[in-house]
Design a protein around this motif. Structure first.
Motif, PDB file in Angstrom:
ATOM      1  N   ALA A 141       0.832  -1.205   0.000  1.00 16.24           N
ATOM      2  CA  ALA A 141       0.000   0.000   0.000  1.00 16.24           C
ATOM      3  C   ALA A 141       0.869   1.259   0.000  1.00 16.24           C
ATOM      4  CB  ALA A 141      -0.929  -0.002   1.210  1.00 16.24           C
ATOM      5  N   ALA A 142       1.966   1.225   0.779  1.00 19.08           N
ATOM      6  CA  ALA A 142       2.891   2.364   0.793  1.00 19.08           C
ATOM      7  C   ALA A 142       3.526   2.550  -0.587  1.00 19.08           C
ATOM      8  CB  ALA A 142       3.968   2.154   1.851  1.00 19.08           C
ATOM      9  N   TRP A 143       3.885   1.446  -1.225  1.00 17.32           N
ATOM     10  CA  TRP A 143       4.484   1.497  -2.556  1.00 17.32           C
ATOM     11  C   TRP A 143       3.524   2.123  -3.558  1.00 17.32           C
ATOM     12  CZ3 TRP A 143       8.407   1.848  -5.493  1.00 17.32           C
ATOM     13  CH2 TRP A 143       8.385   1.421  -6.819  1.00 17.32           C
ATOM     14  N   GLN A 144       2.265   1.710  -3.538  1.00 19.60           N
ATOM     15  CA  GLN A 144       1.284   2.289  -4.447  1.00 19.60           C
ATOM     16  C   GLN A 144       1.123   3.783  -4.187  1.00 19.60           C
ATOM     17  OE1 GLN A 144      -0.152   0.842  -7.144  1.00 19.60           O
ATOM     18  NE2 GLN A 144       1.256  -0.837  -6.627  1.00 19.60           N
ATOM     19  N   GLY A 145       1.217   4.180  -2.934  1.00 16.68           N
ATOM     20  CA  GLY A 145       1.158   5.598  -2.617  1.00 16.68           C
ATOM     21  C   GLY A 145       2.315   6.379  -3.212  1.00 16.68           C
ATOM     22  N   LEU A 146       3.511   5.794  -3.191  1.00 21.51           N
ATOM     23  CA  LEU A 146       4.675   6.450  -3.792  1.00 21.51           C
ATOM     24  C   LEU A 146       4.497   6.628  -5.293  1.00 21.51           C
ATOM     25  CD1 LEU A 146       7.539   4.564  -1.904  1.00 21.51           C
ATOM     26  CD2 LEU A 146       6.878   6.951  -1.583  1.00 21.51           C
ATOM     27  N   LEU A 147       3.840   5.669  -5.927  1.00 24.16           N
ATOM     28  CA  LEU A 147       3.648   5.726  -7.375  1.00 24.16           C
ATOM     29  C   LEU A 147       2.623   6.773  -7.799  1.00 24.16           C
ATOM     30  CD1 LEU A 147       3.736   1.945  -8.370  1.00 24.16           C
ATOM     31  CD2 LEU A 147       5.606   3.609  -8.315  1.00 24.16           C
ATOM     32  N   GLU A 148       1.956   7.365  -6.833  1.00 27.93           N
ATOM     33  CA  GLU A 148       1.011   8.436  -7.141  1.00 27.93           C
ATOM     34  C   GLU A 148       1.696   9.793  -7.258  1.00 27.93           C
ATOM     35  OE1 GLU A 148      -1.989   8.251  -4.157  1.00 27.93           O
ATOM     36  OE2 GLU A 148      -2.718   6.273  -4.775  1.00 27.93           O
ATOM     37  N   ALA A 149       3.023   9.813  -7.087  1.00 28.65           N
ATOM     38  CA  ALA A 149       3.775  11.066  -7.249  1.00 28.65           C
ATOM     39  C   ALA A 149       3.589  11.597  -8.673  1.00 28.65           C
ATOM     40  CB  ALA A 149       5.252  10.831  -6.965  1.00 28.65           C
ATOM     41  N   PRO A 150       3.655  12.906  -8.859  1.00 25.96           N
ATOM     42  CA  PRO A 150       3.489  13.473 -10.194  1.00 25.96           C
ATOM     43  C   PRO A 150       4.567  12.990 -11.162  1.00 25.96           C
ATOM     44  CG  PRO A 150       3.352  15.179  -8.497  1.00 25.96           C
ATOM     45  CD  PRO A 150       3.844  13.937  -7.819  1.00 25.96           C
ATOM     46  N   SER A 151       4.225  12.979 -12.444  1.00 25.36           N
ATOM     47  CA  SER A 151       5.198  12.604 -13.467  1.00 25.36           C
ATOM     48  C   SER A 151       6.430  13.495 -13.378  1.00 25.36           C
ATOM     49  CB  SER A 151       4.563  12.746 -14.852  1.00 25.36           C
ATOM     50  OG  SER A 151       5.504  12.473 -15.870  1.00 25.36           O
ATOM     51  N   GLY A 152       7.590  12.887 -13.541  1.00 23.41           N
ATOM     52  CA  GLY A 152       8.843  13.630 -13.472  1.00 23.41           C
ATOM     53  C   GLY A 152       9.445  13.677 -12.081  1.00 23.41           C
ATOM     54  N   SER A 153       8.731  13.156 -11.093  1.00 21.50           N
ATOM     55  CA  SER A 153       9.243  13.168  -9.719  1.00 21.50           C
ATOM     56  C   SER A 153      10.405  12.190  -9.560  1.00 21.50           C
ATOM     57  CB  SER A 153       8.132  12.796  -8.729  1.00 21.50           C
ATOM     58  OG  SER A 153       7.097  13.751  -8.732  1.00 21.50           O
ATOM     59  N   HIS A 154      11.327  12.560  -8.696  1.00 22.07           N
ATOM     60  CA  HIS A 154      12.445  11.694  -8.327  1.00 22.07           C
ATOM     61  C   HIS A 154      12.500  11.694  -6.810  1.00 22.07           C
ATOM     62  CE1 HIS A 154      16.879  10.403  -9.267  1.00 22.07           C
ATOM     63  NE2 HIS A 154      16.305   9.637  -8.356  1.00 22.07           N
ATOM     64  N   LEU A 155      12.168  10.556  -6.200  1.00 23.18           N
ATOM     65  CA  LEU A 155      12.062  10.458  -4.751  1.00 23.18           C
ATOM     66  C   LEU A 155      13.181   9.601  -4.172  1.00 23.18           C
ATOM     67  CD1 LEU A 155       8.223   9.736  -4.389  1.00 23.18           C
ATOM     68  CD2 LEU A 155       9.377  11.961  -4.471  1.00 23.18           C
ATOM     69  N   LEU A 156      13.650   9.980  -2.986  1.00 18.88           N
ATOM     70  CA  LEU A 156      14.558   9.146  -2.202  1.00 18.88           C
ATOM     71  C   LEU A 156      13.743   8.519  -1.079  1.00 18.88           C
ATOM     72  CD1 LEU A 156      17.460   8.173  -1.499  1.00 18.88           C
ATOM     73  CD2 LEU A 156      17.609  10.163   0.022  1.00 18.88           C
ATOM     74  N   VAL A 157      13.776   7.185  -0.986  1.00 21.32           N
ATOM     75  CA  VAL A 157      13.014   6.460   0.026  1.00 21.32           C
ATOM     76  C   VAL A 157      14.003   5.806   0.986  1.00 21.32           C
ATOM     77  CG1 VAL A 157      11.271   4.693   0.439  1.00 21.32           C
ATOM     78  CG2 VAL A 157      11.204   6.030  -1.689  1.00 21.32           C
TER      79      VAL A 157
END
Length: 210
Positions: A141-157
């Protein structure tokens, strides 16, 4: 980019460095990073900087101090927003929490449930700990939430060994019996590229353990 006109999100996952107390089955036991752990994290992060600058738009962290404290420090250093995500906390290991591998083997006496967990987590859970299936659903569920980031996003987890394994299981669509397939060292990193395209959505592993 593998798909024409795809919308891309990049996610860099990093396991925390060595905590105070050294290697053990720590789970949700909230130990901070050791001095070596801080050095391991800084070295790993420096390898990902581009001309001294971070490529990330934001940081998402487990709430446990061995992840959270470094994430907040890094966010302040580079003026990056930091989100604390409770669902990225490590798996609760019940009676094994805070014990070394040798202590757990002694605790189990005539059984070796620890080895059974690594062999097939779908059949074994730590005594009194979090069910592996429930853990997988939580991280999923947390992973799916991360994938809702806007296009072009670059996240550090910034997260944990079992959490990183659970995310990679989601990406690779492996059976639950293979949820602990990766034995990554402290401060190990991996990069996942998620593409939204005309045929749907695809997550691709660019590298693991850099």
């Amino acid at each position: 980019m593998r798909f024409t006109n795809a919308e891309v999100i990049i996610l860099d996952l990093i396991r925390h460095g060595e905590p105070v107390g050294g290697r053990m089955l720590r789970g949700t036991t909230d130990h901070p990073l050791s001095e070596l752990g801080w050095q391991q994290m800084q070295t790993a992060i420096n390898d990902l900087l581009i001309d001294g600058n971070p490529p990330w738009d934001a940081i998402v962290s487990s709430p446990l101090s061995r992840c959270r404290e470094f994430s907040l420090w890094l966010g302040e250093q580079h003026d990056l927003p930091v989100t604390i995500e409770p669902a990225l906390a490590e798996m609760n290991l019940g009676a094994w929490e805070g014990k070394t591998h040798a202590e757990v083997r002694a605790f189990e006496k005539d059984t070796d449930r620890q080895a059974a967990l690594w062999t097939d987590p779908s059949r074994t859970s730590p005594p009194g700990g979090e069910n592996v299936e429930a853990f997988d659903k939580r991280v999923g569920a947390a992973w799916q939430g991360l994938l809702e980031a806007p296009s072009g996003s670059h996240l550090l987890v910034v997260c944990h060994l079992f959490v990183t394994n659970a995310v990679l299981r989601q990406v690779l669509e492996q059976p639950l019996s293979r949820i602990l397939a990766f034995d990554l060292p402290y401060a190990a990193t991996c990069r996942i590229r998620h593409e939204r395209h005309a045929l749907g959505e695809t997550s691709l592993v660019e590298w693991i353990g850099r």
